[in-house]
Design an enzyme around this catalytic site. Structure first.
Site, PDB file in Angstrom:
ATOM      1  N   TYR A 143     111.583 -34.576  50.367  1.00  0.00           N
ATOM      2  CA  TYR A 143     111.741 -36.035  50.468  1.00  0.00           C
ATOM      3  C   TYR A 143     113.093 -36.504  49.930  1.00  0.00           C
ATOM      4  O   TYR A 143     113.521 -37.623  50.195  1.00  0.00           O
ATOM      5  CB  TYR A 143     110.623 -36.769  49.715  1.00  0.00           C
ATOM      6  CG  TYR A 143     109.241 -36.635  50.339  1.00  0.00           C
ATOM      7  CD1 TYR A 143     109.040 -35.917  51.512  1.00  0.00           C
ATOM      8  CD2 TYR A 143     108.140 -37.235  49.750  1.00  0.00           C
ATOM      9  CE1 TYR A 143     107.782 -35.791  52.080  1.00  0.00           C
ATOM     10  CE2 TYR A 143     106.876 -37.119  50.312  1.00  0.00           C
ATOM     11  CZ  TYR A 143     106.702 -36.392  51.470  1.00  0.00           C
ATOM     12  OH  TYR A 143     105.455 -36.270  52.020  1.00  0.00           O
ATOM     13  N   LYS A 193     103.933 -22.153  49.461  1.00  0.00           N
ATOM     14  CA  LYS A 193     103.928 -21.384  50.715  1.00  0.00           C
ATOM     15  C   LYS A 193     104.914 -20.236  50.517  1.00  0.00           C
ATOM     16  O   LYS A 193     105.933 -20.119  51.211  1.00  0.00           O
ATOM     17  CB  LYS A 193     104.325 -22.320  51.876  1.00  0.00           C
ATOM     18  CG  LYS A 193     104.128 -21.737  53.255  1.00  0.00           C
ATOM     19  CD  LYS A 193     102.683 -21.578  53.661  1.00  0.00           C
ATOM     20  CE  LYS A 193     102.580 -20.953  55.031  1.00  0.00           C
ATOM     21  NZ  LYS A 193     101.200 -20.553  55.383  1.00  0.00           N
ATOM     22  N   ASP A 225      97.850 -23.553  52.616  1.00  0.00           N
ATOM     23  CA  ASP A 225      96.866 -23.641  53.700  1.00  0.00           C
ATOM     24  C   ASP A 225      95.472 -23.265  53.212  1.00  0.00           C
ATOM     25  O   ASP A 225      94.486 -23.935  53.545  1.00  0.00           O
ATOM     26  CB  ASP A 225      97.288 -22.814  54.931  1.00  0.00           C
ATOM     27  CG  ASP A 225      98.066 -21.557  54.572  1.00  0.00           C
ATOM     28  OD1 ASP A 225      98.191 -21.271  53.368  1.00  0.00           O
ATOM     29  OD2 ASP A 225      98.523 -20.866  55.490  1.00  0.00           O
ATOM     30  N   ASP A 249     101.674 -34.541  48.259  1.00  0.00           N
ATOM     31  CA  ASP A 249     101.394 -35.778  48.988  1.00  0.00           C
ATOM     32  C   ASP A 249     100.178 -35.574  49.896  1.00  0.00           C
ATOM     33  O   ASP A 249      99.235 -36.372  49.916  1.00  0.00           O
ATOM     34  CB  ASP A 249     102.643 -36.135  49.826  1.00  0.00           C
ATOM     35  CG  ASP A 249     102.612 -37.541  50.362  1.00  0.00           C
ATOM     36  OD1 ASP A 249     101.663 -38.282  50.070  1.00  0.00           O
ATOM     37  OD2 ASP A 249     103.545 -37.907  51.106  1.00  0.00           O
ATOM     38  N   ASP A 253      95.917 -36.772  49.181  1.00  0.00           N
ATOM     39  CA  ASP A 253      95.164 -37.645  50.080  1.00  0.00           C
ATOM     40  C   ASP A 253      93.893 -36.958  50.563  1.00  0.00           C
ATOM     41  O   ASP A 253      92.837 -37.590  50.691  1.00  0.00           O
ATOM     42  CB  ASP A 253      96.021 -38.049  51.287  1.00  0.00           C
ATOM     43  CG  ASP A 253      96.764 -39.350  51.045  1.00  0.00           C
ATOM     44  OD1 ASP A 253      97.023 -39.651  49.854  1.00  0.00           O
ATOM     45  OD2 ASP A 253      97.078 -40.065  52.011  1.00  0.00           O
TER      46      ASP A 253
END
Ligand code: NAD
Length: 376
Positions: A143, A193, A225, A249, A253
């Site tokens: 970001y 990852k 994952d 992020d 959620d």
């Protein structure tokens, strides 16, 4: 009021003023019950600040936040300010506050109150014992990396995002996660990852180095994952999850769904700066400004009330008052009090008292127990 705790309130847009107003009433009530004082001041941010000042937040207002013990924020944004090509947008206030105040860690605790098990899309038996904390890195990674916007002829267009991390950024947040795990169940899952990304391999190396200083904390690595899958298959198996900005992020959620409503969950954004009472932080519910229900006294204030409890615990050192608020929220839910979002998701409505924002805050205030020794 010279020795009062100083809290800046940023009501923001949409339902923000309603839920912040509700949480302020609860904080004032708990302050009275526990014999301390709170000095509030208001800052405009988001769409309201664009309308009033032409910017999402003024630099002098960021300074006012910096000089307080903590900040309580509602939400910013809404249809009136949603043009993505506009040079002034409400969410710029969030970036200015996070970046300007050095808030590098976002904490989202997720618990499922027993009486709300039926409100979650997951089967109740999967939710038994869910008590997890997501610690998301907030000021680095993709970001904030350099980017190249889409360019080129149709058929040849390309774009580029980059994901930089420095070991300093990783070390400070993994340390925070380990410190937090010590007062919980002592387990940290670092999510990445690492089979693909170089930054993830840096995260693993630095996490292992930090873990050596925490022999009492069990630190494990997990690929993002499989973590996403386990969050819905075995959510109770997690204690503290620490991860980089983008993964955090998305996972936070996903985890929020477990609690049944966006309106239930609190968050804290912390930096390194300490105040006289604790660590400086900005506290806000995880939901947005909910323009579809704004101004109707329909918003669930519990996420903001629980954010205020986190504020009292972490920034003001008032564990007693924080625990009293959390217990009072639990009692109100046990007694069947529900805002519309929770009632809509419930399997059955028998015994439920469906109320608005103001009445839910009142129900919590009425259930605040006086501190031991002051009870009449
Ligand atoms: N941190 C923030 O300030 C923040 C975060 C997310 C979204 N936003 C902004 O909020 C605006 C609306 O975004 P959105 O619709 O995607 O997300 P949202 O969270 O505002 O709303 C999503 C849905 O959840 C409901 N909801 C949200 N909070 C609720 C509450 N407390 N009680 C009951 N129901 C609740 C809403 O009514 C809506 O149906 C946008 O402008 C967005 O940019 C701000």
């Amino acid at each position: 009021m010279s020795d009062a705790y100083r809290i800046v309130a940023i009501p923001g847009d949409g339902v923000g003023p309603e839920v912040v107003g509700a949480a302020r009433r609860v904080v004032d009530a708990v302050a009275e019950a526990f014999g301390f004082a709170v000095a509030w001041s208001d800052v405009a941010a988001g769409g309201v600040a664009i309308d009033a000042h032409g910017v999402a937040i003024r630099p002098e207002d960021v300074e006012r936040c910096r000089n307080a013990d903590a900040v309580l924020l509602g939400a910013v944004g809404g249809p009136a300010w949603s043009d993505p090509s506009s040079s002034v947008r409400p969410e710029q206030a969030l970036f200015a506050l996070r970046g300007g105040l050095g808030l590098f860690a976002n904490l989202r605790p997720v618990t499922v109150h027993p009486s709300l098990l039926g409100a979650s899309p997951l089967r109740p038996e999967l939710l038994d014992g869910v008590d997890l904390l997501i610690v998301r890195e907030l000021t680095g990674g993709i970001y904030f990396g350099d980017r190249t916007e889409p360019a080129g002829e149709p058929g040849e267009r390309s774009a580029l995002d980059t994901m930089p991390y420095h070991e300093r950024e990783v070390r400070r947040i993994v340390r925070l996660a380990c410190d937090l795990a010590r007062s919980r169940r002592g387990r940290v899952t670092q999510v990445d990852k690492a089979n693909v990304l170089a930054t993830s391999r840096l995260w693993r190396t630095v996490t292992d180095e930090v873990a050596r200083d925490y022999p009492d904390v069990a630190v494990a690595h997990q690929l993002v994952d499989s973590c996403a899958m386990l969050l819905v298959r075995r959510p109770a198996s997690f204690d503290v999850i620490v991860t980089e900005n983008l993964f955090g992020d998305i996972l936070s959620d996903e985890a929020a769904v477990l609690a049944g409503s966006l309106g239930m969950l609190p968050s804290a954004s912390l930096g390194e700066r300490r105040t006289a009472h604790g660590v400086f932080g900005l506290y806000e519910p995880i939901h947005g400004s909910a323009p579809d229900i704004a101004g109707q006294d329909r918003a669930n204030p519990i996420g903001t009330i629980l954010s205020a409890a986190m504020l009292l615990r972490m920034s003001l050192g008032r564990e007693d008052a924080a625990a009293a608020i959390e217990a009072a929220v639990g009692r109100a839910l046990d007694d069947g009090w529900r805002t519309m979002d929770l009632a809509d998701a419930a399997d059955a409505h028998d015994g439920l008292v469906v109320v608005g924002t103001t009445a839910m805050a009142t129900a919590v205030i009425q259930r605040l127990a006086a501190p031991v020794g002051l009870a009449s």
